[in-house]
Scaffold this motif. Structure first.
Motif, PDB file in Angstrom:
ATOM      1  N   ARG A   2     -14.351  -9.282   9.552  1.00  0.00           N
ATOM      2  CA  ARG A   2     -14.090  -8.585   8.304  1.00  0.00           C
ATOM      3  C   ARG A   2     -12.941  -7.602   8.565  1.00  0.00           C
ATOM      4  NH1 ARG A   2     -16.803  -7.718   3.536  1.00  0.00           N
ATOM      5  NH2 ARG A   2     -16.850  -5.588   2.675  1.00  0.00           N
ATOM      6  N   LEU A   3     -11.829  -7.790   7.879  1.00  0.00           N
ATOM      7  CA  LEU A   3     -10.619  -7.024   8.143  1.00  0.00           C
ATOM      8  C   LEU A   3     -10.300  -6.055   7.015  1.00  0.00           C
ATOM      9  CD1 LEU A   3      -8.260  -9.960   9.243  1.00  0.00           C
ATOM     10  CD2 LEU A   3      -9.844  -8.665  10.684  1.00  0.00           C
ATOM     11  N   VAL A   4      -9.666  -4.954   7.372  1.00  0.00           N
ATOM     12  CA  VAL A   4      -8.969  -4.090   6.419  1.00  0.00           C
ATOM     13  C   VAL A   4      -7.509  -4.087   6.836  1.00  0.00           C
ATOM     14  CG1 VAL A   4      -8.608  -1.726   5.630  1.00  0.00           C
ATOM     15  CG2 VAL A   4     -10.917  -2.637   5.798  1.00  0.00           C
ATOM     16  N   PHE A   5      -6.636  -4.365   5.883  1.00  0.00           N
ATOM     17  CA  PHE A   5      -5.206  -4.452   6.170  1.00  0.00           C
ATOM     18  C   PHE A   5      -4.496  -3.280   5.520  1.00  0.00           C
ATOM     19  CE2 PHE A   5      -0.846  -5.633   5.184  1.00  0.00           C
ATOM     20  CZ  PHE A   5      -0.405  -6.203   6.370  1.00  0.00           C
ATOM     21  N   ALA A   6      -3.683  -2.551   6.291  1.00  0.00           N
ATOM     22  CA  ALA A   6      -2.898  -1.435   5.763  1.00  0.00           C
ATOM     23  C   ALA A   6      -1.415  -1.733   5.937  1.00  0.00           C
ATOM     24  CB  ALA A   6      -3.262  -0.133   6.475  1.00  0.00           C
ATOM     25  N   ALA A  27     -11.150  -7.755   3.554  1.00  0.00           N
ATOM     26  CA  ALA A  27     -12.053  -7.083   2.619  1.00  0.00           C
ATOM     27  C   ALA A  27     -11.323  -6.151   1.671  1.00  0.00           C
ATOM     28  CB  ALA A  27     -13.109  -6.302   3.396  1.00  0.00           C
ATOM     29  N   ALA A  28     -10.215  -5.577   2.142  1.00  0.00           N
ATOM     30  CA  ALA A  28      -9.435  -4.668   1.292  1.00  0.00           C
ATOM     31  C   ALA A  28      -8.054  -4.490   1.885  1.00  0.00           C
ATOM     32  CB  ALA A  28     -10.123  -3.315   1.155  1.00  0.00           C
ATOM     33  N   VAL A  29      -7.132  -4.123   1.022  1.00  0.00           N
ATOM     34  CA  VAL A  29      -5.772  -3.785   1.421  1.00  0.00           C
ATOM     35  C   VAL A  29      -5.551  -2.309   1.112  1.00  0.00           C
ATOM     36  CG1 VAL A  29      -3.353  -4.028   0.750  1.00  0.00           C
ATOM     37  CG2 VAL A  29      -4.717  -6.054   1.248  1.00  0.00           C
ATOM     38  N   VAL A  30      -5.020  -1.587   2.080  1.00  0.00           N
ATOM     39  CA  VAL A  30      -4.667  -0.183   1.898  1.00  0.00           C
ATOM     40  C   VAL A  30      -3.151  -0.085   1.845  1.00  0.00           C
ATOM     41  CG1 VAL A  30      -4.945   2.165   2.762  1.00  0.00           C
ATOM     42  CG2 VAL A  30      -6.677   0.419   3.283  1.00  0.00           C
ATOM     43  N   THR A  31      -2.628   0.546   0.823  1.00  0.00           N
ATOM     44  CA  THR A  31      -1.183   0.636   0.661  1.00  0.00           C
ATOM     45  C   THR A  31      -0.838   1.950  -0.014  1.00  0.00           C
ATOM     46  OG1 THR A  31       0.767  -0.605  -0.087  1.00  0.00           O
ATOM     47  CG2 THR A  31      -1.096  -0.488  -1.616  1.00  0.00           C
ATOM     48  N   ARG A  32       0.419   2.318   0.029  1.00  0.00           N
ATOM     49  CA  ARG A  32       0.831   3.580  -0.573  1.00  0.00           C
ATOM     50  C   ARG A  32       0.797   3.490  -2.095  1.00  0.00           C
ATOM     51  NH1 ARG A  32       2.886   7.154   3.038  1.00  0.00           N
ATOM     52  NH2 ARG A  32       4.112   8.261   1.489  1.00  0.00           N
ATOM     53  N   GLU A  33       0.727   4.639  -2.726  1.00  0.00           N
ATOM     54  CA  GLU A  33       0.628   4.695  -4.173  1.00  0.00           C
ATOM     55  C   GLU A  33       1.913   4.186  -4.844  1.00  0.00           C
ATOM     56  OE1 GLU A  33      -0.182   8.781  -4.941  1.00  0.00           O
ATOM     57  OE2 GLU A  33      -2.136   8.736  -3.949  1.00  0.00           O
ATOM     58  N   LEU A  51       1.249  -8.374  -3.646  1.00  0.00           N
ATOM     59  CA  LEU A  51       0.670  -9.583  -3.057  1.00  0.00           C
ATOM     60  C   LEU A  51      -0.857  -9.520  -3.080  1.00  0.00           C
ATOM     61  CD1 LEU A  51       0.872 -12.265  -1.584  1.00  0.00           C
ATOM     62  CD2 LEU A  51       1.079 -10.999   0.573  1.00  0.00           C
ATOM     63  N   ALA A  52      -1.426  -8.362  -2.773  1.00  0.00           N
ATOM     64  CA  ALA A  52      -2.878  -8.226  -2.805  1.00  0.00           C
ATOM     65  C   ALA A  52      -3.423  -8.539  -4.192  1.00  0.00           C
ATOM     66  CB  ALA A  52      -3.278  -6.814  -2.384  1.00  0.00           C
ATOM     67  N   ASP A  53      -2.709  -8.092  -5.215  1.00  0.00           N
ATOM     68  CA  ASP A  53      -3.128  -8.378  -6.588  1.00  0.00           C
ATOM     69  C   ASP A  53      -3.098  -9.882  -6.862  1.00  0.00           C
ATOM     70  OD1 ASP A  53      -3.787  -7.426  -9.349  1.00  0.00           O
ATOM     71  OD2 ASP A  53      -1.851  -8.347  -9.804  1.00  0.00           O
ATOM     72  N   ILE A  60      -6.803  -0.302  -2.047  1.00  0.00           N
ATOM     73  CA  ILE A  60      -6.973   1.146  -1.967  1.00  0.00           C
ATOM     74  C   ILE A  60      -5.575   1.746  -1.872  1.00  0.00           C
ATOM     75  CG2 ILE A  60      -7.907   3.063  -0.618  1.00  0.00           C
ATOM     76  CD1 ILE A  60      -9.982   1.018   0.498  1.00  0.00           C
ATOM     77  N   LYS A  61      -5.181   2.510  -2.887  1.00  0.00           N
ATOM     78  CA  LYS A  61      -3.844   3.103  -2.895  1.00  0.00           C
ATOM     79  C   LYS A  61      -3.940   4.565  -2.490  1.00  0.00           C
ATOM     80  CE  LYS A  61      -1.896  -0.083  -6.286  1.00  0.00           C
ATOM     81  NZ  LYS A  61      -1.122  -0.243  -7.549  1.00  0.00           N
ATOM     82  N   ALA A  62      -3.279   4.897  -1.388  1.00  0.00           N
ATOM     83  CA  ALA A  62      -3.324   6.264  -0.870  1.00  0.00           C
ATOM     84  C   ALA A  62      -2.102   6.512  -0.002  1.00  0.00           C
ATOM     85  CB  ALA A  62      -4.598   6.490  -0.055  1.00  0.00           C
ATOM     86  N   ASN A  63      -1.512   7.680  -0.128  1.00  0.00           N
ATOM     87  CA  ASN A  63      -0.360   8.032   0.704  1.00  0.00           C
ATOM     88  C   ASN A  63      -0.770   8.647   2.038  1.00  0.00           C
ATOM     89  OD1 ASN A  63       1.363   7.070  -1.245  1.00  0.00           O
ATOM     90  ND2 ASN A  63       1.840   9.083  -2.097  1.00  0.00           N
ATOM     91  N   ARG A  64      -2.040   9.002   2.157  1.00  0.00           N
ATOM     92  CA  ARG A  64      -2.583   9.509   3.414  1.00  0.00           C
ATOM     93  C   ARG A  64      -3.947   8.881   3.655  1.00  0.00           C
ATOM     94  NH1 ARG A  64      -4.133  14.488   3.628  1.00  0.00           N
ATOM     95  NH2 ARG A  64      -3.807  14.740   5.887  1.00  0.00           N
ATOM     96  N   LEU A  65      -4.189   8.485   4.894  1.00  0.00           N
ATOM     97  CA  LEU A  65      -5.472   7.880   5.235  1.00  0.00           C
ATOM     98  C   LEU A  65      -6.449   8.989   5.599  1.00  0.00           C
ATOM     99  CD1 LEU A  65      -4.327   4.746   7.248  1.00  0.00           C
ATOM    100  CD2 LEU A  65      -5.062   4.904   4.870  1.00  0.00           C
ATOM    101  N   ALA A  66      -6.906   9.682   4.560  1.00  0.00           N
ATOM    102  CA  ALA A  66      -7.831  10.790   4.731  1.00  0.00           C
ATOM    103  C   ALA A  66      -8.706  10.885   3.492  1.00  0.00           C
ATOM    104  CB  ALA A  66      -7.055  12.096   4.943  1.00  0.00           C
ATOM    105  N   GLY A  67      -9.733  11.730   3.554  1.00  0.00           N
ATOM    106  CA  GLY A  67     -10.557  11.995   2.385  1.00  0.00           C
ATOM    107  C   GLY A  67     -11.155  10.748   1.777  1.00  0.00           C
ATOM    108  N   ASP A  68     -10.860  10.543   0.486  1.00  0.00           N
ATOM    109  CA  ASP A  68     -11.438   9.413  -0.246  1.00  0.00           C
ATOM    110  C   ASP A  68     -11.047   8.078   0.364  1.00  0.00           C
ATOM    111  OD1 ASP A  68     -12.568  11.223  -1.974  1.00  0.00           O
ATOM    112  OD2 ASP A  68     -11.089  10.945  -3.573  1.00  0.00           O
ATOM    113  N   ALA A  69      -9.822   7.973   0.857  1.00  0.00           N
ATOM    114  CA  ALA A  69      -9.378   6.710   1.457  1.00  0.00           C
ATOM    115  C   ALA A  69     -10.199   6.391   2.704  1.00  0.00           C
ATOM    116  CB  ALA A  69      -7.890   6.779   1.799  1.00  0.00           C
ATOM    117  N   THR A  70     -10.414   7.385   3.537  1.00  0.00           N
ATOM    118  CA  THR A  70     -11.218   7.180   4.745  1.00  0.00           C
ATOM    119  C   THR A  70     -12.637   6.758   4.393  1.00  0.00           C
ATOM    120  OG1 THR A  70      -9.946   8.693   6.128  1.00  0.00           O
ATOM    121  CG2 THR A  70     -12.243   8.350   6.733  1.00  0.00           C
TER     122      THR A  70
END
Length: 312
Positions: A2-6, A27-33, A51-53, A60-70
């Motif tokens: 199970r992967l998460v790709f950023a 399982a999910a893609v993490v990318t900048r907003e 591409l994820a769409d 998961i759109k986040a400019n920092r991998l912290a808080g809600d993103a983590t």
């Protein structure tokens, strides 16, 4: 697994494509907003988000991998995190959240060119070889043990954009193979060996051409900062972007920063051979052939770069 790709830019798209087509679950893609693009400032998703769409992968759109993103990533309980040019750092506790931690595809022969701009810096430095490395992410910048690496020659006329496109495709194949090896228990990581060099992010000022340098340094700079942030000089108080240039080895010498026309060639002097301007982008106009630009200038226009030319 199970992967998460950023990842965020176009250079990360081949890697996401390769993993999504493989036998593991992304399982999910993490990318900048989404960010404003173009003159009209239209909010636009990153190439990875687009591409994820298309693939129907949650994003998961986040400019920092912290808080809600983590929290969101940790809740997915991934086996492995995979990061390719995301544009942000992975810190604890997220770094240790996946079962096998995080691996990173980096576009250089680590430990050479650790940092945000390895492809650009390698061309600017005049390297003949580059490549890509998949390594275990650790708190120290780009310093983890290496799972796999390949080398690739740098063509004498390749820009950073062209080289990155090529490395992105070959790097995706290496990354997919390493992910498979980790899943099968066959992956072995070895410490990095060699001298460390750093590749900090380029700024606009890095594109300012210094014509007192040798011709090969000038041309390498133009190649290394193309397409971003772009090479430029100033002439008559206006910025002139230099998109393509070449060493004119058989042309007569010119004083550094002095322009001249020699037959059909538009030349600028350097510390050694002149440099031929091939394609330029004058302020307020479209990119064009350097000869067309030169012929369209007023007869009394300046023929020496402004001194000092300063990036704004």
């Amino acid at each position: 697994m199970r992967l998460v790709f950023a990842g965020s830019p176009a250079a990360a798209v081949p890697s996401l494509s390769a993993l999504a087509a493989g036998r593991h679950e992304v399982a999910a893609v993490v990318t900048r907003e989404d960010s404003p693009q173009g003159r009209r400032g239209i909010l636009t998703p990153t190439p990875v988000a687009s591409l994820a769409d298309e693939l129907g992968i949650p994003t998961i759109k986040a400019n920092r991998l912290a808080g809600d993103a983590t929290e969101a990533i940790t809740a997915l309980r991934p086996d492995l995190g995979v990061i390719v040019a995301y544009g942000g750092l992975v810190r604890e506790p997220l770094l240790s959240a996946p079962k096998y931690g995080w691996i990173n595809l980096h576009f250089s022969l680590l430990p050479r060119w650790r940092g945000a701009a390895p492809v650009q810096r390698s061309i600017i430095a005049g390297d003949d070889l580059t490549g890509a490395t998949v390594f275990q992410l650790v708190p120290e910048l780009d310093a983890g043990d290496v799972f796999g690496q390949f080398t690739q020659s740098i063509g004498g006329h390749e820009t950073a954009g062209h080289l990155l496109d090529s490395l992105a495709v070959s790097g995706a194949e290496l990354l997919a193979a390493v992910v498979d090896a980790i899943a099968e228990g066959d992956a072995r990581a070895e410490p990095q060996v060699g001298d460390v060099t750093l590749a900090p992010k380029l700024t606009l000022a890095d594109g300012l051409v210094d014509f007192t340098r040798p011709a090969h340094d000038v041309v390498n700079l133009v190649r290394g900062v193309t397409p971003e942030p772009g090479a430029f000089t100033t002439l008559d108080g206006a910025r002139l972007k230099i998109i393509d240039a070449a060493i004119a080895r058989d042309a007569p010498r010119l004083a550094p920063g002095h322009f001249a026309q020699e037959g059909k060639l538009i030349l600028v002097g350097t510390a050694t051979d002149p440099v031929q301007l091939v394609t330029v982008h004058p302020a307020g106009r479209k990119a064009m052939n350097a000869g067309d630009w030169w012929r369209g200038r007023p007869a009394d226009a300046a023929t020496v770069v402004d001194a000092p030319a300063v990036a704004e």
